[in-house]
Design a protein around this motif. Structure first.
Motif, PDB file in Angstrom:
ATOM      1  N   LYS A   7       0.836  -1.195   0.000  1.00  0.00           N
ATOM      2  CA  LYS A   7       0.000   0.000   0.000  1.00  0.00           C
ATOM      3  C   LYS A   7       0.875   1.252   0.000  1.00  0.00           C
ATOM      4  O   LYS A   7       0.590   2.227  -0.699  1.00  0.00           O
ATOM      5  N   GLU A   8       1.958   1.214   0.800  1.00  0.00           N
ATOM      6  CA  GLU A   8       2.865   2.359   0.871  1.00  0.00           C
ATOM      7  C   GLU A   8       3.526   2.625  -0.476  1.00  0.00           C
ATOM      8  O   GLU A   8       3.670   3.784  -0.902  1.00  0.00           O
ATOM      9  N   GLN A   9       3.930   1.574  -1.178  1.00  0.00           N
ATOM     10  CA  GLN A   9       4.555   1.733  -2.494  1.00  0.00           C
ATOM     11  C   GLN A   9       3.557   2.274  -3.507  1.00  0.00           C
ATOM     12  O   GLN A   9       3.909   3.099  -4.351  1.00  0.00           O
ATOM     13  N   LEU A  13       3.863   5.718  -5.677  1.00  0.00           N
ATOM     14  CA  LEU A  13       3.649   5.760  -7.129  1.00  0.00           C
ATOM     15  C   LEU A  13       2.605   6.816  -7.476  1.00  0.00           C
ATOM     16  O   LEU A  13       2.770   7.574  -8.441  1.00  0.00           O
ATOM     17  N   ASP A  14       1.537   6.889  -6.690  1.00  0.00           N
ATOM     18  CA  ASP A  14       0.507   7.909  -6.916  1.00  0.00           C
ATOM     19  C   ASP A  14       1.091   9.314  -6.765  1.00  0.00           C
ATOM     20  O   ASP A  14       0.763  10.223  -7.541  1.00  0.00           O
ATOM     21  N   ARG A  15       1.961   9.495  -5.741  1.00  0.00           N
ATOM     22  CA  ARG A  15       2.593  10.804  -5.542  1.00  0.00           C
ATOM     23  C   ARG A  15       3.486  11.166  -6.730  1.00  0.00           C
ATOM     24  O   ARG A  15       3.519  12.315  -7.171  1.00  0.00           O
ATOM     25  N   LEU A 157      10.685   7.611  -3.059  1.00  0.00           N
ATOM     26  CA  LEU A 157      10.941   6.257  -3.546  1.00  0.00           C
ATOM     27  C   LEU A 157      12.379   5.814  -3.280  1.00  0.00           C
ATOM     28  O   LEU A 157      13.329   6.528  -3.589  1.00  0.00           O
ATOM     29  N   THR A 158      12.521   4.629  -2.712  1.00  0.00           N
ATOM     30  CA  THR A 158      13.831   4.027  -2.493  1.00  0.00           C
ATOM     31  C   THR A 158      14.155   3.079  -3.643  1.00  0.00           C
ATOM     32  O   THR A 158      13.291   2.776  -4.480  1.00  0.00           O
ATOM     33  N   LYS A 159      15.390   2.585  -3.675  1.00  0.00           N
ATOM     34  CA  LYS A 159      15.775   1.627  -4.716  1.00  0.00           C
ATOM     35  C   LYS A 159      14.906   0.379  -4.652  1.00  0.00           C
ATOM     36  O   LYS A 159      14.465  -0.140  -5.674  1.00  0.00           O
ATOM     37  N   LYS A 160      14.654  -0.101  -3.433  1.00  0.00           N
ATOM     38  CA  LYS A 160      13.808  -1.289  -3.279  1.00  0.00           C
ATOM     39  C   LYS A 160      12.410  -1.032  -3.819  1.00  0.00           C
ATOM     40  O   LYS A 160      11.833  -1.881  -4.521  1.00  0.00           O
ATOM     41  N   ASP A 161      11.846   0.133  -3.506  1.00  0.00           N
ATOM     42  CA  ASP A 161      10.520   0.487  -4.028  1.00  0.00           C
ATOM     43  C   ASP A 161      10.510   0.438  -5.549  1.00  0.00           C
ATOM     44  O   ASP A 161       9.598  -0.120  -6.172  1.00  0.00           O
ATOM     45  N   ILE A 162      11.532   1.044  -6.148  1.00  0.00           N
ATOM     46  CA  ILE A 162      11.578   1.159  -7.608  1.00  0.00           C
ATOM     47  C   ILE A 162      11.689  -0.216  -8.258  1.00  0.00           C
ATOM     48  O   ILE A 162      11.023  -0.504  -9.257  1.00  0.00           O
TER      49      ILE A 162
END
Length: 276
Positions: A7-9, A13-15, A157-162
Motif C-alpha cells: 500500500k505504501e509503495q 507511485l501515486d505521488r 521512492l527508495t531503490k527497493k521500491d523502484i
C-alpha cells in the motif's frame, strides 16, 4: 491496486504520477538503468508525447548500455534523443578530481536543457532515488544548480521500491544490475583517457561473456582490480577461468590483474576520499 506492491509503495507511485502531471512536460536524462527507466516509463504513461528521453553518449558509456536504452524506448514508444558529448574537454573530468561527476553532469544537463527548449519541453529530470542522498554524489550538485527535477526523491521512492514497482509493472529493467559510467572505475587523480576507457569496457565485456553479470574492473595505472560479488569470487578464482581472464586482460593491455577479496561494492573508489 497493482499486484505485488505494498500500500505504501502504491501511495508513492501515486505521488510520483501527481508530481509529473503537475510538471506538464518533461525531458528525462535517460541512462537505461533501473531508476531512469522507471521514471521515464511513468512519465510517458502520465504525459504521453510530452515526455521524452535524452541520453548522452561518449567513450565512458558502453555500447551495450546505449543499445539497452534504445531498446527500452522502442518497446514503449518513447521518443529518444541521443547526443554526443566530450567531457574530456573539462580539466576537472579528465584529471579525475573528486568532483568529476559534477563537471560531467553539468555538461549533460546543459545539453538536455538546450534540447528541451528546442522541443518545447518545460522541465528536465534525473533519476536519483531516496537512497542516493547519503552517498558522495557531486552530480546531484550540478542537478540542483541547473534546476533539474528529482521526481523519484520527491515521491520518497527508495531503490527497493523502484525495483518492486518496476517488477509489478513488467518492466524488463526491474532486476538489472546497478551500473555507473566507466569513468567511475578510475582512482581519483588518475587521468581519464579514451584508451583506458576502452580497456575497461573490453575487460568488463569479457567478464560479462563469462557469466559475471555484476562486476567492475577498477583501473590503477596498468593494474586491473576485478570486483565481483563475494559469492562469485571462488568461481572467478578457478584455474581455467582465472587463466583465461588473465590472458585476455593482458591482451587488452593490463600488466597486472588482481581480484579484490572484499568483493563488489558500489562506489568503492570513494573510499580514497573518505580515508584521506
Amino acid at each position: 491496486m497493482i499486484e505485488g506492491i505494498s500500500k505504501e509503495q502504491k501511495e508513492k507511485l501515486d505521488r510520483l504520477e501527481a508530481y509529473l502531471r503537475e510538471l506538464g512536460s518533461l525531458a528525462v536524462g535517460f541512462s537505461g538503468g533501473v531508476d531512469s527507466s522507471f521514471l521515464l516509463y511513468v512519465a510517458h504513461k502520465v504525459l504521453g508525447d510530452h515526455a521524452i528521453a535524452v541520453s548522452g553518449a561518449d567513450a565512458s558509456v558502453p555500447e551495450r548500455e546505449l543499445d539497452s536504452a534504445k531498446a527500452f524506448c522502442r518497446e514503449y514508444g518513447i521518443r529518444h534523443i541521443i547526443f554526443r558529448m566530450n567531457p574530456m574537454k573539462e580539466d576537472g573530468y579528465r584529471n579525475n578530481s573528486p568532483d568529476r561527476c559534477y563537471f560531467c553532469k553539468r555538461g549533460i544537463y546543459t545539453e538536455i536543457r538546450r534540447i528541451a527548449d528546442e522541443e518545447g519541453i518545460a522541465f528536465m529530470a534525473e533519476g536519483s532515488n531516496l537512497d542516493d542522498i547519503g552517498d558522495y554524489r557531486p552530480g546531484l550538485r550540478a542537478a540542483a544548480e541547473l534546476s533539474v527535477k528529482c521526481p523519484l526523491r520527491e515521491a520518497g521512492l527508495t531503490k527497493k521500491d523502484i525495483r518492486m514497482i518496476s517488477k509489478a509493472l513488467g518492466l524488463p529493467t526491474w532486476n538489472k544490475p546497478a551500473y555507473a559510467c566507466l569513468a567511475s572505475r578510475f582512482v581519483y587523480g588518475e587521468e581519464i583517457t579514451e584508451e583506458k576507457l576502452r580497456m575497461i569496457d573490453q575487460a568488463e565485456q569479457y567478464l560479462i561473456s563469462l557469466g559475471f553479470v555484476e562486476e567492475r574492473v577498477r583501473i590503477h595505472g596498468k593494474l586491473a582490480r576485478i570486483e565481483v560479488p563475494a559469492k562469485d569470487i571462488s568461481r572467478l578464482a578457478e584455474e581455467e577461468i582465472r587463466d583465461a581472464v588473465y590472458k585476455r586482460f593482458k591482451e587488452i593491455g593490463f600488466l597486472f590483474v588482481t581480484l579484490d577479496m572484499h568483493g563488489y561494492r558500489m562506489g568503492s573508489m570513494n573510499a580514497t576520499i573518505k580515508d584521506s
